[in-house]
Motif scaffolding. Sequence first.
Motif, PDB file in Angstrom:
ATOM      1  N   UNK A   1      -2.338   2.953  -8.016  1.00 27.07           N
ATOM      2  CA  UNK A   1      -2.033   2.193  -6.801  1.00 27.07           C
ATOM      3  C   UNK A   1      -1.458   3.041  -5.670  1.00 27.07           C
ATOM      4  N   UNK A   2      -0.666   4.070  -6.009  1.00 26.53           N
ATOM      5  CA  UNK A   2      -0.085   4.907  -4.961  1.00 26.53           C
ATOM      6  C   UNK A   2      -1.177   5.677  -4.220  1.00 26.53           C
ATOM      7  N   UNK A   3      -2.114   6.252  -4.968  1.00 30.12           N
ATOM      8  CA  UNK A   3      -3.194   7.004  -4.345  1.00 30.12           C
ATOM      9  C   UNK A   3      -4.124   6.086  -3.555  1.00 30.12           C
ATOM     10  N   UNK A   4      -4.338   4.873  -4.061  1.00 30.73           N
ATOM     11  CA  UNK A   4      -5.179   3.917  -3.344  1.00 30.73           C
ATOM     12  C   UNK A   4      -4.526   3.521  -2.025  1.00 30.73           C
ATOM     13  N   UNK A   5      -3.224   3.313  -2.042  1.00 29.79           N
ATOM     14  CA  UNK A   5      -2.510   2.974  -0.810  1.00 29.79           C
ATOM     15  C   UNK A   5      -2.553   4.134   0.175  1.00 29.79           C
ATOM     16  N   UNK A   6      -2.417   5.346  -0.319  1.00 32.13           N
ATOM     17  CA  UNK A   6      -2.492   6.512   0.554  1.00 32.13           C
ATOM     18  C   UNK A   6      -3.888   6.646   1.169  1.00 32.13           C
ATOM     19  N   UNK A   7      -4.910   6.357   0.392  1.00 38.61           N
ATOM     20  CA  UNK A   7      -6.269   6.426   0.914  1.00 38.61           C
ATOM     21  C   UNK A   7      -6.489   5.384   2.003  1.00 38.61           C
ATOM     22  N   UNK A   8      -6.009   4.180   1.773  1.00 37.44           N
ATOM     23  CA  UNK A   8      -6.156   3.117   2.781  1.00 37.44           C
ATOM     24  C   UNK A   8      -5.366   3.476   4.033  1.00 37.44           C
ATOM     25  N   UNK A   9      -4.157   4.001   3.872  1.00 32.83           N
ATOM     26  CA  UNK A   9      -3.364   4.424   5.027  1.00 32.83           C
ATOM     27  C   UNK A   9      -4.067   5.528   5.800  1.00 32.83           C
ATOM     28  N   UNK A  10      -4.698   6.443   5.094  1.00 29.75           N
ATOM     29  CA  UNK A  10      -5.433   7.524   5.748  1.00 29.75           C
ATOM     30  C   UNK A  10      -6.612   7.003   6.553  1.00 29.75           C
ATOM     31  N   UNK A  11      -7.350   6.076   5.978  1.00 28.16           N
ATOM     32  CA  UNK A  11      -8.496   5.506   6.686  1.00 28.16           C
ATOM     33  C   UNK A  11      -8.031   4.725   7.907  1.00 28.16           C
ATOM     34  N   UNK A  12      -7.026   3.891   7.732  1.00 29.63           N
ATOM     35  CA  UNK A  12      -6.519   3.109   8.863  1.00 29.63           C
ATOM     36  C   UNK A  12      -5.916   4.007   9.936  1.00 29.63           C
ATOM     37  N   UNK A  13      -5.249   5.063   9.520  1.00 27.56           N
ATOM     38  CA  UNK A  13      -4.704   6.014  10.482  1.00 27.56           C
ATOM     39  C   UNK A  13      -5.801   6.683  11.286  1.00 27.56           C
ATOM     40  N   UNK A  14      -6.888   7.025  10.627  1.00 29.31           N
ATOM     41  CA  UNK A  14      -8.022   7.625  11.323  1.00 29.31           C
ATOM     42  C   UNK A  14      -8.666   6.665  12.306  1.00 29.31           C
ATOM     43  N   UNK A  15      -8.777   5.411  11.917  1.00 31.53           N
ATOM     44  CA  UNK A  15      -9.339   4.402  12.815  1.00 31.53           C
ATOM     45  C   UNK A  15      -8.440   4.212  14.025  1.00 31.53           C
ATOM     46  N   UNK A  16      -7.133   4.156  13.784  1.00 32.72           N
ATOM     47  CA  UNK A  16      -6.194   3.983  14.893  1.00 32.72           C
ATOM     48  C   UNK A  16      -6.221   5.190  15.832  1.00 32.72           C
ATOM     49  N   UNK A  17      -6.316   6.373  15.276  1.00 31.12           N
ATOM     50  CA  UNK A  17      -6.371   7.571  16.112  1.00 31.12           C
ATOM     51  C   UNK A  17      -7.653   7.574  16.949  1.00 31.12           C
ATOM     52  N   UNK A  18      -8.758   7.177  16.349  1.00 28.11           N
ATOM     53  CA  UNK A  18     -10.008   7.084  17.098  1.00 28.11           C
ATOM     54  C   UNK A  18      -9.930   6.057  18.214  1.00 28.11           C
ATOM     55  N   UNK A  19      -9.312   4.924  17.939  1.00 29.04           N
ATOM     56  CA  UNK A  19      -9.153   3.889  18.966  1.00 29.04           C
ATOM     57  C   UNK A  19      -8.260   4.387  20.093  1.00 29.04           C
ATOM     58  N   UNK A  20      -7.204   5.112  19.754  1.00 31.08           N
ATOM     59  CA  UNK A  20      -6.328   5.678  20.784  1.00 31.08           C
ATOM     60  C   UNK A  20      -7.086   6.678  21.654  1.00 31.08           C
TER      61      UNK A  20
END
Length: 53
Positions: free
Chosen positions: A23-42
Amino acid sequence: MQVKKVITYAAVAFVVFYLFTRPEQAAAAVNGVLGGIMQGADQLAVFFSSVLT
């Protein structure tokens, strides 16, 4: 069409298995993907702000 359905079910089963076993690695992966999407939107917002001003 049947192969696509089998691959979809296998992918979903893998994701569920990954969520329960790591679960920790899965959460980190989701955070990484969402962070990338947010950075792209910015970056898109900066681009359009620069174009429109």
